[in-house]
Design an enzyme around this catalytic site. Structure first.
Site, PDB file in Angstrom:
ATOM      1  N   ASN A 182      -6.365   9.159  -1.022  1.00 46.65           N
ATOM      2  CA  ASN A 182      -6.758   8.017  -0.209  1.00 46.65           C
ATOM      3  C   ASN A 182      -6.046   8.157   1.133  1.00 46.65           C
ATOM      4  OD1 ASN A 182      -6.680   5.463   1.138  1.00 46.65           O
ATOM      5  ND2 ASN A 182      -7.162   4.422  -0.772  1.00 46.65           N
ATOM      6  N   GLU A 189     -11.279   5.855   1.177  1.00 46.30           N
ATOM      7  CA  GLU A 189     -10.976   4.927   2.278  1.00 46.30           C
ATOM      8  C   GLU A 189     -11.020   5.662   3.625  1.00 46.30           C
ATOM      9  OE1 GLU A 189      -8.207   0.963   2.833  1.00 46.30           O
ATOM     10  OE2 GLU A 189      -7.575   2.463   1.383  1.00 46.30           O
ATOM     11  N   TYR A 194     -13.619   5.180  -5.296  1.00 47.18           N
ATOM     12  CA  TYR A 194     -12.680   4.236  -4.692  1.00 47.18           C
ATOM     13  C   TYR A 194     -12.973   2.875  -5.311  1.00 47.18           C
ATOM     14  CZ  TYR A 194     -10.306   1.376  -1.173  1.00 47.18           C
ATOM     15  OH  TYR A 194      -9.494   0.461  -0.532  1.00 47.18           O
ATOM     16  N   ASP A 207      -9.020   6.874  -6.168  1.00 49.13           N
ATOM     17  CA  ASP A 207      -8.160   5.698  -6.149  1.00 49.13           C
ATOM     18  C   ASP A 207      -8.761   4.653  -7.090  1.00 49.13           C
ATOM     19  OD1 ASP A 207      -6.684   3.457  -5.650  1.00 49.13           O
ATOM     20  OD2 ASP A 207      -6.976   3.452  -3.481  1.00 49.13           O
ATOM     21  N   ASN A 220      -7.133   2.000  -8.240  1.00 50.67           N
ATOM     22  CA  ASN A 220      -6.535   0.674  -8.079  1.00 50.67           C
ATOM     23  C   ASN A 220      -6.199   0.066  -9.448  1.00 50.67           C
ATOM     24  OD1 ASN A 220      -6.049  -0.193  -5.346  1.00 50.67           O
ATOM     25  ND2 ASN A 220      -8.249  -0.055  -5.003  1.00 50.67           N
ATOM     26  N   ASP A 231      -0.515   5.507   3.014  1.00 46.79           N
ATOM     27  CA  ASP A 231       0.370   4.937   1.996  1.00 46.79           C
ATOM     28  C   ASP A 231       0.160   5.598   0.636  1.00 46.79           C
ATOM     29  OD1 ASP A 231      -2.135   3.780   1.980  1.00 46.79           O
ATOM     30  OD2 ASP A 231      -1.426   1.712   2.120  1.00 46.79           O
ATOM     31  N   HIS A 232      -0.859   6.458   0.518  1.00 52.83           N
ATOM     32  CA  HIS A 232      -1.079   7.282  -0.674  1.00 52.83           C
ATOM     33  C   HIS A 232      -0.733   8.730  -0.355  1.00 52.83           C
ATOM     34  CE1 HIS A 232      -3.894   4.391  -2.868  1.00 52.83           C
ATOM     35  NE2 HIS A 232      -3.862   3.873  -1.651  1.00 52.83           N
TER      36      HIS A 232
END
Length: 259
Positions: free
Chosen positions: A7, A34, A109, A150, A152, A250-251
């Site tokens: 991501n 993303e 995602y 991702d 989540n 951030d990933h």
């Protein structure tokens, strides 16, 4: 065979990071989530110069997925089968799938589920149900596949730093974890936990509250392998060094290596 998922939190902002990582690591396929750009704005030419052809499914400013491949590939899906179209007739850009090197590779995602109240969380669960149904279809067809990206989802408490999230967060709620386990009950293998059964193996660190220097992370990027692909698994590990770069996502990339 090396397949990575990442991501990037805006491919245009992180294009130098992706280019540098490709030059150093040379995966066969890189799955991006993303990307935050419309399909026509995806920087395919810059990756083509490195030997990677691509397919992107994007939308303006939000979501978006893409696959870069050094191998010849055929696009098999541009959205997750089984999800009803909204009134606009358009899907959110959250899934793309190719066949490459004898393996079907789905890049996903998954919705976060923390926004939009009850409806937003219900949409997350519906997405996970559709993913499970698609996996069941692929298994019934005896397809070798990977569903990576991702998710989540923090599957267990071992997949997050202690105290980092409350029990009501959509990433850890019982209904979320039940649906992740449903993929495992179908016979899919969580690549990271097949290699590292216990302990902290994080793929995401928030930009806030010093999460990276304090190593307060989450494991929310996963690769789920069908049985014959799981038999080929050699390694599955996040590339933590990337999080130390200037203006990182951030990933970090999570890399699966198959024999």
């Amino acid at each position: 065979m090396k397949i990575a998922t990442w991501n990037v939190n805006s491919v245009r902002q992180r294009q130098p990071h992706v280019t540098r990582w490709l030059e150093i690591n040379s995966p066969d396929l890189l799955l991006l989530q993303e990307i935050k750009c419309e399909t026509r704005a995806f920087p395919a030419e810059s990756f083509s110069s490195l030997g990677y052809e691509s397919v992107a499914v994007g939308q303006k400013a939000y979501n978006g997925v893409a696959i870069l491949s050094r191998l010849p590939f055929t696009v098999t899906q541009r959205h997750l089968p089984g999800l009803e179209l909204p009134e606009t007739g358009e899907h959110q850009a959250r899934y793309v799938e190719v066949e490459a090197g004898g393996i079907t590779v789905g890049n996903l995602y998954l919705p976060n589920g923390n926004s939009g109240g009850a409806d937003g969380y219900a949409a997350k669960l519906a997405w996970m149900d559709a993913l499970t149904a698609h996996a069941r279809t692929l298994l019934a067809a005896e397809t070798d596949f990977i569903l990576a990206g991702d998710y989540n989802v923090c599957p267990t408490d071992d997949d997050m730093a202690p105290g980092i999230m409350g029990a009501d967060d959509a990433l850890v709620r019982p209904e979320t974890r039940e649906r992740f386990r449903a993929l495992q009950w179908l016979g899919l293998t969580d690549a990271v936990r097949a290699v590292t059964p216990r302990g902290s193996v994080y793929t995401f660190w928030d930009y806030q509250a010093g999460c990276w220097p304090r190593d307060r992370g989450l494991r929310i990027d996963h690769a789920m392998l069908s049985p014959r692909v799981a038999e080929r698994l050699l390694d599955a590990v996040p590339d933590r060094a990337v999080r130390d770069e200037v203006q990182p996502s951030d990933h970090v990339p999570m890399v699966v290596t198959l024999r």
